[in-house]
Design an enzyme around this catalytic site. Structure first.
Site, short mmCIF file in Angstrom:
data_model
loop_
_atom_site.label_atom_id
_atom_site.label_comp_id
_atom_site.label_asym_id
_atom_site.label_seq_id
_atom_site.Cartn_x
_atom_site.Cartn_y
_atom_site.Cartn_z
N LYS A 24 1.77 -3.46 5.79
CA LYS A 24 2.04 -3.25 4.38
C LYS A 24 3.53 -3.09 4.10
O LYS A 24 4.05 -3.56 3.07
CB LYS A 24 1.26 -2.05 3.86
CG LYS A 24 -0.25 -2.27 3.82
CD LYS A 24 -0.63 -3.48 2.97
CE LYS A 24 -2.11 -3.58 2.71
NZ LYS A 24 -2.47 -4.77 1.91
N TYR A 29 -1.85 -1.02 10.02
CA TYR A 29 -1.97 -1.26 8.58
C TYR A 29 -0.67 -0.92 7.85
O TYR A 29 -0.18 -1.69 7.01
CB TYR A 29 -3.12 -0.41 8.04
CG TYR A 29 -3.43 -0.56 6.58
CD1 TYR A 29 -4.20 -1.63 6.11
CD2 TYR A 29 -2.99 0.38 5.65
CE1 TYR A 29 -4.51 -1.75 4.77
CE2 TYR A 29 -3.28 0.27 4.30
CZ TYR A 29 -4.04 -0.81 3.87
OH TYR A 29 -4.34 -0.92 2.54
N SER A 53 0.85 -1.19 0.00
CA SER A 53 0.00 0.00 0.00
C SER A 53 0.88 1.24 0.00
O SER A 53 2.05 1.19 0.40
CB SER A 53 -0.90 0.02 1.24
OG SER A 53 -1.63 1.23 1.34
#
Length: 292
Positions: A175, A171, A157
């Protein structure tokens, strides 16, 4: 058309959004697709077999080949069962697209253990669990003398690579770990005929619409007939190319959004300080003064 003809692919998180577009395009290019999705909410809670089955039905109605699967990729046995399902249904596995993900955003000072563990579990552990079981399959085939030409496409991401986003420590960490895992896996699995790459997509999905500060960016759709730069369909062609048997790339991370694809580079030296002999605290203070 037909760049994936005869290929067998698992696509996780394929019931909606980017994963759904991958599955539809892969089938349209001739692949047999295992459409995997637990069907839970943005935060990973709940389950629903409907989304995965709907995509599989859409593929078969269009003349393609697909089966739906509800295995949980964050569960070690579930990941193994998913690889076994592909082999049982289609005889082998050629492509793994790791796309499943959830969000449980919170600022670090207020994030609890469950919010951290659940996101790392689905994203980072889920990628590894699927990769591990698929790698075992490909290693066995390679050891038996088969010319394996497999491909893995992981999903990193912008958050965690080039655009750190406050509120997404879990997150972003997952990632960033996926980007690193991609490069290690590419170096390890080349001997078995496996290429491993990653994408960092930017598109309109349930997760991006729910991301604080980003929803407004993705919420506005273009007028009819205009190019939709945030459509998740823009992501799938790169993934299909990376999945093709004759694709040359491995160990790469690509950003993709709208009509743009960029190759990303990892950590690298931007400046260096050096002294003759061992460092002292005062040496460090002096040499690094200009870096502040």
């Amino acid at each position: 058309m037909g760049s994936l003809r005869g290929r067998v692919a698992i696509i996780t998180g394929a019931g909606r959004g980017i994963g759904r577009e991958h599955a539809l395009l892969f089938a349209g290019e001739g692949a047999s697709v295992v459409v995997n999705d637990v069907g839970g909410g943005n935060d990973g809670t709940g389950s629903d077999s409907g989304p995965a089955q709907d995509v599989a039905d859409e593929i078969t109605a269009a003349g393609g080949t697909a089966v739906a699967d509800g295995s949980d990729v964050a569960d070690w046995r579930g990941a193994g069962a998913l690889v076994d399902r592909a082999v049982a249904e289609f005889g082998r596995l050629d492509v793994l697209v790791n796309n499943a993900g959830i969000l449980r955003d919170a600022f670090i000072a207020g994030m609890d253990e469950e919010q951290w563990d659940s996101v790392l579990g689905v994203h980072l552990k889920g990628h590894f669990a699927m990769l591990r079981h698929a790698a075992g399959h490909w290693k066995q085939r390679s050891k038996q003398g088969e010319d394996v030409r497999a491909a893995v496409i992981n999903t990193a991401s912008a958050s965690g690579t080039f655009l750190p986003n406050p509120g997404q420590a879990n997150y972003g960490a997952a990632k960033a770990g996926i980007a690193a895992l991609t490069q290690v896996a590419a170096a390890e699995l080349d001997r078995y005929g496996v290429r491993v790459n990653a994408i960092a997509p930017i598109a309109r999905t349930r997760l991006t619409l729910a991301t604080p500060g980003m929803g407004a960016l993705f919420d506005e759709e273009p007028d009819e007939g205009e190019f939709d730069a945030f459509s998740p369909a823009n992501i799938a062609p790169l993934v299909a190319h990376l999945a093709a048997e004759d694709c040359p790339f491995t160990g790469r991370v690509f950003s993709v959004q709208g009509g743009a694809i960029a190759e990303l580079a990892g950590w690298h030296d931007v400046r260096t300080a050096q002294v003759d002999g061992p460092w002292t605290v005062r040496d460090v203070e002096r040499e690094l003064a200009a870096w502040a």
